[in-house]
Design an enzyme around this catalytic site. Structure first.
Site, short mmCIF file in Angstrom:
data_model
loop_
_atom_site.label_atom_id
_atom_site.label_comp_id
_atom_site.label_asym_id
_atom_site.label_seq_id
_atom_site.Cartn_x
_atom_site.Cartn_y
_atom_site.Cartn_z
N ASP A 47 3.01 8.78 -6.91
CA ASP A 47 3.77 8.27 -5.67
C ASP A 47 4.21 9.41 -4.80
O ASP A 47 4.68 10.83 -5.58
CB ASP A 47 4.84 7.44 -5.99
CG ASP A 47 5.57 6.80 -4.72
OD1 ASP A 47 6.22 7.66 -4.06
OD2 ASP A 47 5.17 5.69 -4.27
N ARG A 48 3.71 9.72 -3.70
CA ARG A 48 4.08 10.84 -2.95
C ARG A 48 5.54 10.81 -2.34
O ARG A 48 6.09 12.00 -2.51
CB ARG A 48 3.26 10.84 -1.31
CG ARG A 48 1.84 11.33 -1.55
CD ARG A 48 0.82 10.09 -2.35
NE ARG A 48 1.21 8.94 -1.76
CZ ARG A 48 0.59 7.68 -2.62
NH1 ARG A 48 0.32 7.86 -3.55
NH2 ARG A 48 0.68 6.49 -1.61
N THR A 49 6.37 9.77 -2.04
CA THR A 49 7.57 9.89 -1.96
C THR A 49 8.43 10.03 -2.89
O THR A 49 9.43 11.12 -2.88
CB THR A 49 8.00 8.48 -1.31
OG1 THR A 49 7.37 8.02 -0.11
CG2 THR A 49 9.62 8.45 -1.11
N CYS A 83 -2.76 7.58 4.56
CA CYS A 83 -1.39 7.73 4.20
C CYS A 83 -0.69 8.69 4.89
O CYS A 83 -1.02 9.79 4.78
CB CYS A 83 -1.48 8.13 2.61
SG CYS A 83 0.13 8.02 1.94
N THR A 85 2.41 9.78 4.43
CA THR A 85 3.32 10.61 3.48
C THR A 85 2.42 11.93 2.90
O THR A 85 2.93 12.87 2.83
CB THR A 85 4.10 9.96 2.54
OG1 THR A 85 4.71 8.78 3.27
CG2 THR A 85 5.06 10.60 1.64
N ALA A 86 1.26 11.25 2.71
CA ALA A 86 0.18 12.27 2.14
C ALA A 86 0.02 13.69 3.09
O ALA A 86 -0.34 14.70 2.56
CB ALA A 86 -1.04 11.58 1.92
N THR A 125 8.25 6.18 5.56
CA THR A 125 8.88 6.42 3.99
C THR A 125 10.19 7.29 4.06
O THR A 125 10.21 8.10 4.86
CB THR A 125 7.98 6.61 2.97
OG1 THR A 125 7.47 8.09 3.21
CG2 THR A 125 6.96 5.80 3.10
N LYS A 165 3.46 -3.28 -0.05
CA LYS A 165 3.01 -3.12 -1.38
C LYS A 165 2.94 -4.25 -2.56
O LYS A 165 1.95 -4.11 -3.40
CB LYS A 165 3.77 -1.92 -1.85
CG LYS A 165 3.37 -0.46 -1.44
CD LYS A 165 3.88 0.86 -1.82
CE LYS A 165 3.64 2.01 -0.99
NZ LYS A 165 2.16 2.40 -1.18
N CYS A 194 4.28 5.12 8.90
CA CYS A 194 3.80 4.63 7.44
C CYS A 194 2.84 3.63 7.68
O CYS A 194 2.95 2.81 8.24
CB CYS A 194 5.08 4.05 6.74
SG CYS A 194 4.63 3.57 5.17
#
Length: 230
Positions: A47-49, A83, A85-86, A125, A165, A194
């Site tokens: 998970d990035r966050t 994505c 956040t990526a 996010t 999700k 997001c």
């Protein structure tokens, strides 16, 4: 023709929505006129966050970089990362491959400049908000970025993690409260920063001005591949 590589799986529904947008924007009358795509569906990426917020020591970068290598080796000539956040790892990913990776954040900033917007409200996010990956490039071109307070950020987080999700219905009241508060604080346009929020936008959006990063990224992906509808 270009072959589009998609670093997907972050999350799964996001990848589906992005591909649908690419197809919708493509000027094609037959199967053969559509853009060839290679999709790396890396759902096992950490998970990035969680990593950005310091809640996990497991960096998603190595796995994302490995996926980018797979796309490059498979013949992709350009990579898109749905994505948002990526994009925190954008520079490291770009340095790790020999083909261009589209910068969804830069694409949105350019669009806001074109629109003449002075203040943008960000729904994203907690990792994206904390990282400032939108705030700095917006500030650099004289555009303010308004982020939710702690209470409204939790509403956005619930929409992302506990609705989309988990495959649950959208709690529309939470979306409306978060967006309305940003507008009350001066946001002229709300940025859906997001891609789970982009999934919500596929089915429903309240009244008002919104810019969807995934839509802008898909549009630029198709344009770069020379197939954008006129």
């Amino acid at each position: 023709m270009h072959k589009l590589g998609v670093l997907g799986g972050l999350g799964p529904m996001t990848t589906v929505s992005f591909i649908n947008r690419v197809i919708d924007f493509t000027d094609a009358k037959t199967d053969q006129e559509h853009i060839p795509m290679i999709i790396e569906h890396g759902t096992d990426t950490p998970d990035r966050t969680e990593f950005i917020l310091g809640k996990s020591d497991e960096s998603p970068l190595p796995m994302m970089l490995k996926s980018c290598h797979h796309l490059e080796q498979g013949g992709a000539t350009v990579i898109a990362i749905p994505c948002v956040t990526a994009h925190y790892f954008y520079e490291d990913l770009s340095k790790g491959v020999n083909i261009p990776i589209l910068n969804g954040i830069g694409i949105c900033v350019d669009e806001f400049k074109r629109m003449g917007v002075k203040n943008v409200g960000l729904m994203a996010t907690a990792g994206t908000v904390k990282s400032g990956i939108f705030e700095k490039p917006l500030k650099d071109v004289g555009i303010g970025c308004i982020v939710p307070d702690e209470k409204r950020q939790q509403l956005v987080t619930d929409l992302i993690y506990n609705n989309v999700k988990m495959g649950m219905p959208v709690e529309k009241d939470k979306f409306i409260e978060a967006a309305s508060t940003l507008r009350a604080e001066g946001a002229e346009v709300i940025l859906l920063g997001c891609t789970e929020l982009s999934v919500i936008a596929d089915e429903w959006l309240p009244e008002g001005a919104f810019l969807d990063m995934m839509t802008e990224l898909a549009k630029e992906s198709v344009r770069l591949c020379g197939k954008l509808k006129k």
